[in-house]
Design a protein around this motif. Structure first.
Motif, mmCIF file in Angstrom:
data_model
loop_
_atom_site.group_PDB
_atom_site.id
_atom_site.type_symbol
_atom_site.label_atom_id
_atom_site.label_comp_id
_atom_site.label_asym_id
_atom_site.label_seq_id
_atom_site.Cartn_x
_atom_site.Cartn_y
_atom_site.Cartn_z
ATOM 1 N N SER A 79 -10.857 4.342 -18.958
ATOM 2 C CA SER A 79 -10.055 5.550 -18.788
ATOM 3 C C SER A 79 -8.941 5.615 -19.825
ATOM 4 O O SER A 79 -8.290 4.610 -20.106
ATOM 5 C CB SER A 79 -9.410 5.567 -17.403
ATOM 6 N N PRO A 80 -8.690 6.808 -20.404
ATOM 7 C CA PRO A 80 -7.548 6.948 -21.304
ATOM 8 C C PRO A 80 -6.255 6.633 -20.545
ATOM 9 O O PRO A 80 -6.053 7.108 -19.434
ATOM 10 C CB PRO A 80 -7.590 8.406 -21.733
ATOM 11 N N PRO B 79 -2.020 6.950 -16.376
ATOM 12 C CA PRO B 79 -3.039 7.773 -17.023
ATOM 13 C C PRO B 79 -2.477 8.507 -18.243
ATOM 14 O O PRO B 79 -1.328 8.952 -18.238
ATOM 15 C CB PRO B 79 -3.458 8.771 -15.949
ATOM 16 N N ALA B 80 -3.292 8.644 -19.281
ATOM 17 C CA ALA B 80 -2.861 9.315 -20.506
ATOM 18 C C ALA B 80 -2.507 10.784 -20.257
ATOM 19 O O ALA B 80 -1.719 11.362 -20.994
ATOM 20 C CB ALA B 80 -3.943 9.213 -21.580
ATOM 21 N N SER B 81 -3.058 11.366 -19.213
ATOM 22 C CA SER B 81 -2.778 12.768 -18.902
ATOM 23 C C SER B 81 -1.382 12.963 -18.313
ATOM 24 O O SER B 81 -0.954 14.094 -18.094
ATOM 25 C CB SER B 81 -3.830 13.303 -17.929
ATOM 26 N N HIS B 82 -0.650 11.877 -18.076
ATOM 27 C CA HIS B 82 0.694 11.960 -17.492
ATOM 28 C C HIS B 82 1.742 11.374 -18.432
ATOM 29 O O HIS B 82 2.526 10.494 -18.051
ATOM 30 C CB HIS B 82 0.721 11.241 -16.142
ATOM 31 N N ALA B 83 1.768 11.880 -19.659
ATOM 32 C CA ALA B 83 2.734 11.386 -20.649
ATOM 33 C C ALA B 83 4.171 11.563 -20.178
ATOM 34 O O ALA B 83 5.050 10.779 -20.539
ATOM 35 C CB ALA B 83 2.521 12.087 -21.982
#
Length: 73
Positions: A36-37, A53-57
């Motif tokens: 997972s990114p 998670p990368a989607s939560h910078a």
């Protein structure tokens, strides 16, 4: 901070500023992110300070603001 992009692909794209390849997935496994990114912030002493998670910078930005204070500029 020195950001690094660790990819599971063999060849980073030209637009990737500093990219490393993790073809055997050892780095991904060591940081507990699987395929997972993810964003991983590693302290200078080698301890993981943040992982998410990368989607939560925004989460890593909020963590850094709590630890280092608000960004200047």
């Amino acid at each position: 901070m020195r950001p690094r992009l660790v990819l599971g692909a063999a060849v980073p794209e030209a637009r990737d500023a500093v990219a490393l390849s993790d073809l055997d997935a050892e780095a991904h496994a060591a940081y507990g992110v699987g395929s997972s990114p993810a964003l991983v912030l590693v302290r200078p002493d080698g301890h993981i300070a943040f992982r998410g998670p990368a989607s939560h910078a925004e989460a890593v930005a909020a963590y850094c603001e709590r630890v280092f204070g608000p960004a200047e500029g």
